[in-house]
Design an enzyme around this catalytic site. Structure first.
Site, PDB file in Angstrom:
ATOM      1  N   ASP A 273       0.878  -1.173   0.000  1.00 12.74           N
ATOM      2  CA  ASP A 273       0.000   0.000   0.000  1.00 12.74           C
ATOM      3  C   ASP A 273       0.910   1.216   0.000  1.00 12.74           C
ATOM      4  O   ASP A 273       2.139   1.069  -0.078  1.00 12.74           O
ATOM      5  CB  ASP A 273      -0.941  -0.032   1.219  1.00 12.74           C
ATOM      6  CG  ASP A 273      -2.258   0.674   0.919  1.00 12.74           C
ATOM      7  OD1 ASP A 273      -2.243   1.900   0.716  1.00 12.74           O
ATOM      8  OD2 ASP A 273      -3.312   0.001   0.878  1.00 12.74           O
ATOM      9  N   HIS A 327      -2.910   3.844  -3.892  1.00 14.69           N
ATOM     10  CA  HIS A 327      -2.389   3.063  -2.762  1.00 14.69           C
ATOM     11  C   HIS A 327      -0.988   2.528  -3.055  1.00 14.69           C
ATOM     12  O   HIS A 327      -0.670   1.370  -2.785  1.00 14.69           O
ATOM     13  CB  HIS A 327      -3.341   1.909  -2.410  1.00 14.69           C
ATOM     14  CG  HIS A 327      -4.630   2.382  -1.805  1.00 14.69           C
ATOM     15  ND1 HIS A 327      -4.737   2.747  -0.483  1.00 14.69           N
ATOM     16  CD2 HIS A 327      -5.845   2.577  -2.360  1.00 14.69           C
ATOM     17  CE1 HIS A 327      -5.980   3.132  -0.241  1.00 14.69           C
ATOM     18  NE2 HIS A 327      -6.680   3.053  -1.364  1.00 14.69           N
ATOM     19  N   GLU A 398      -9.803   3.480  -5.372  1.00 14.58           N
ATOM     20  CA  GLU A 398      -9.574   4.812  -4.805  1.00 14.58           C
ATOM     21  C   GLU A 398      -8.488   5.629  -5.500  1.00 14.58           C
ATOM     22  O   GLU A 398      -7.637   6.223  -4.847  1.00 14.58           O
ATOM     23  CB  GLU A 398      -9.270   4.691  -3.299  1.00 14.58           C
ATOM     24  CG  GLU A 398     -10.444   4.160  -2.528  1.00 14.58           C
ATOM     25  CD  GLU A 398     -10.268   4.201  -1.015  1.00 14.58           C
ATOM     26  OE1 GLU A 398     -11.214   4.606  -0.338  1.00 14.58           O
ATOM     27  OE2 GLU A 398      -9.183   3.825  -0.511  1.00 14.58           O
TER      28      GLU A 398
END
Ligand SMILES: *[C@@H]1O[C@H](CO)[C@@H](O)[C@H](O)[C@H]1NC(C)=O
Ligand SMILES: *[C@@H]1O[C@H](CO)[C@@H](O)[C@H](O)[C@H]1NC(C)=O
Ligand SMILES: *[C@@H]1O[C@H](CO)[C@@H](O)[C@H](O)[C@H]1NC(C)=O
Length: 615
Positions: A273, A327, A398
């Site tokens: 991440d 991420h 995202e």
């Protein structure tokens, strides 16, 4: 004060007095004996039809059917009710109410009827049975019983691949004969056989008196059982985030032990991440050199291979996720130093609010061809490490348009590619990333193993909206993991459009919820009560352990027994409710405890001793 309370109270006084004297008289013979015999329980456990096991005073029994009475709660649960102490619930089960003593040293596995290629793996699987049986008695089965238990294994195919197509069904029969106990297992694959072995283990419980000599412990197996079983869903996963916090290998393995006990078959390893990059890449050592939290917080290539093997022995497929293009940050920040340009942008930028959803920020730089070359090298390492058929999770959630929009290199690239400068243009850029990443994965997989393109997994996102997905992501290639809340229509829309999907409803099955912001905690009952669609395109679900607010210290209590509740939902999808499940889940909790996990409690201990009395 009732008589019982009085008796107990006076015993406590006695015990206290003795304990006080113990300090002075420790050398004196006989005193410890006195203590160990002071506390004898005045109760047993009774199996009450439709209720479960009830603590009962044994000198006041209203009926004298002793076949329903047990000194051990675990043994009571093992025989009580239609599914005894089995978790997850099998499709059908007939379980005898009688038990017979066994000892793991007299357990034999007959592998005459399994393909020779599968023997080595099956031997590993049977070793786990022995370990788990000893664990019921904390490693020491003191009650010696020499009756042989022979487990006759029948496995049809030598195919040892773990995939969504793996046949996990099994049949298990236990018969007590005069000179031996015969256990027959029939399964198409080694994984079905492994599930049968787990179920067999669950037909055994420790008979350890909760008084006197604590060292006494024997194992009881039901004298007869006939079980037919297969899972409802193909994908029964647990996600563990090992980037927000590094989770040591030993804790990951223990988590996989828990999954195996619940017949869960997908370990979704969210191993990178923006926070840290602990996964060692032999081709790109910079990932961990720049991205690990410390030299000790790295998963070496060797450890990864070992984990994959460890999981396979427990019927679990390891699915590595390389989250991208968002991420991603720490671990990718060395490009300039090496003359590769910026591989990732917005890395660790502050203030973060406009550039990402949580600190630290970071997204891959889709304008930089060197980024794709580095990603390709990482994919190659993974392609060489994971078993066939390879399944990679490519992340995909995202993306923060603001980050890319704030980077001139990227907006210039978009102009050159004649992408629009509005949201659609950024969606194009994002989709282009996935197209190129998939091409790289396909090619590296081919180069590493000579295999044709395989489906990959991707999180739901702006890109997977129902009106948009078909333009960008092919349903042959992408399996969409939908993490929308349960009231979102997306899951059903994607199923209708023919996409294969996996569900992780964040408002129910996120184990981190309730520990930050306004998120709401789901207890096991809420998690268990949630049902999933039944559709050929629908593969199953996952329960997700994100670790912003958790490390290995709290891991077990956060994950278990709630993940077990999801495990049964995914394996059996029972129509019966939470109430019928609770006694079996209590048993499963005790089982996980014996196997070295530290599951949270389900309620007051009194409720565990009085099934169905706390609703
Ligand atoms: C228990 O057994 C005795 C003797 O066999 C019998 O007389 C009595 O009715 C039984 N009690 C119950 C509650 O079944
Ligand atoms: C005792 O209870 C079990 C379970 O309900 C039943 O199968 C058995 O016949 C009973 N035995 C006697 C002696 O009543
Ligand atoms: C990108 O940034 C420019 C300049 O700040 C702004 O005008 C534009 O609206 C942004 N585009 C998007 C899609 O956010």
């Amino acid at each position: 004060m009732t008589v019982l309370q009085f008796v107990m109270a006076s015993r406590w006084v006695l015990l206290a007095v003795v304990a006080v004297h113990l300090g002075h008289c420790i050398e004196e013979n006989g005193l410890t004996d006195t203590i160990s015999h002071v506390y004898e329980p005045t109760w047993m456990y009774k199996c009450v039809p439709d209720e479960g096991c009830q603590r009962t005073r044994h000198h006041q029994l209203s009926d004298n059917n002793t076949s329903l009475l047990f000194g051990s709660l675990d043994v009571c649960r093992t025989v009580c009710g239609r599914f005894g102490g089995l978790w997850p619930r099998p499709v059908t089960a007939a379980i005898s109410m009688q038990t017979v003593g066994i000892h793991p040293n007299y357990l034999r596995f007959d592998l005459a009827n399994v393909p020779v290629e599968t023997r080595e793996l099956l031997v590993e699987m049977t070793k786990v049975v022995g370990e788990n049986l000893f664990a019921e008695c904390d490693g020491d089965v003191t009650e010696m019983v020499e009756t042989p238990v022979i487990v006759f294994m029948n496995v049809k195919t030598d195919d040892m691949t773990l995939s969504w197509e793996t046949n996990e069904a099994y049949a298990l029969d236990v018969q007590t004969k005069e000179t031996q106990i015969a256990v027959h297992i029939h399964a198409e694959t080694v994984y079905g056989a492994r599930h049968a072995l787990e179920t067999f283990t669950q037909l055994v419980a420790a008979d350890k008196p909760d008084y006197s000599d604590q060292k006494k412990c024997g194992l009881q197996l039901v004298t007869g059982a006939k079980i037919r079983d297969r899972p409802v869903y193909k994908h029964r996963g647990l996600l563990l985030d090992c980037s927000r916090h590094f989770i040591p290998m030993v804790d990951i393995k223990r988590t996989i032990d828990g999954m195996a006990a619940n017949k869960m078959n997908i370990f979704h390893w969210h191993v990178t991440d923006s926070h840290s990059f602990p996964l060692e890449s032999t081709r790109v050592p910079q990932f961990t050199r720049y991205g690990a939290y410390s030299a000790n917080e790295i998963y070496s290539a060797e450890e990864v291979r070992e984990l994959i093997k460890y999981a396979q022995v427990r019927g679990v497929r390891v699915v590595i996720e390389i989250d991208a293009p968002a991420h991603a940050g720490n671990g990718w920040q060395w490009g300039k130093e090496y003359g590769f340009g910026e591989l990732a942008v917005c890395v660790n930028q502050w203030p973060w609010r406009h550039l990402c959803v949580e600190p630290p920020c970071g997204q891959l730089n889709p304008a930089n061809p060197a980024m794709y070359r580095v990603l390709r090298d990482l994919y190659r390492d993974i392609a060489e490490a994971i078993p066939q058929p390879a399944l990679l999770h490519m992340g995909g959630d995202e993306v923060c348009i603001e980050c890319w929009n704030a980077t001139e290199e990227i907006t210039n690239y978009m102009k050159q590619k004649k992408f629009e400068t509005n949201e659609n243009g950024f969606i194009e850029l994002w989709a282009e990333f996935h197209q190129k990443a998939l091409e790289a994965w396909d090619q590296e997989l081919e180069a590493a193993n000579g295999t044709p393109p395989q489906p990959v997994m991707l999180w739901s996102s702006e890109l997977t909206q129902a009106h948009r997905i078909q333009q960008h992501l092919s349903k042959e290639r992408y399996v969409i993991q939908v993490w929308e809340p349960i009231n979102s229509p997306l899951l059903n829309q994607l199923i209708k459009q023919g996409y294969r999907t996996v569900s992780v409803p964040k408002d129910i099955w996120y184990l981190d919820h309730g520990f930050w912001g306004t998120t709401k905690y789901s207890n096991w009952r809420r998690m268990y009560a949630h049902t999933l669609p039944r559709d050929d395109n629908f593969l199953g679900g996952e329960v997700a352990m994100w670790t912003e607010y958790l490390d290995e210290q709290g891991l077990d209590t956060r994950v278990w027994p709630r993940a077990a509740a999801v495990g049964e939902r995914l394996w059996a999808d029972p129509v019966s409710g939470v109430q019928g499940a609770e006694p079996r889940l209590q048993r499963q909790r005790a089982r996980l405890l014996s196997r070295g996990l530290r599951p949270d409690a389900l309620g007051p201990a009194w409720c565990a001793q009085h099934d169905a009395k706390c609703f």
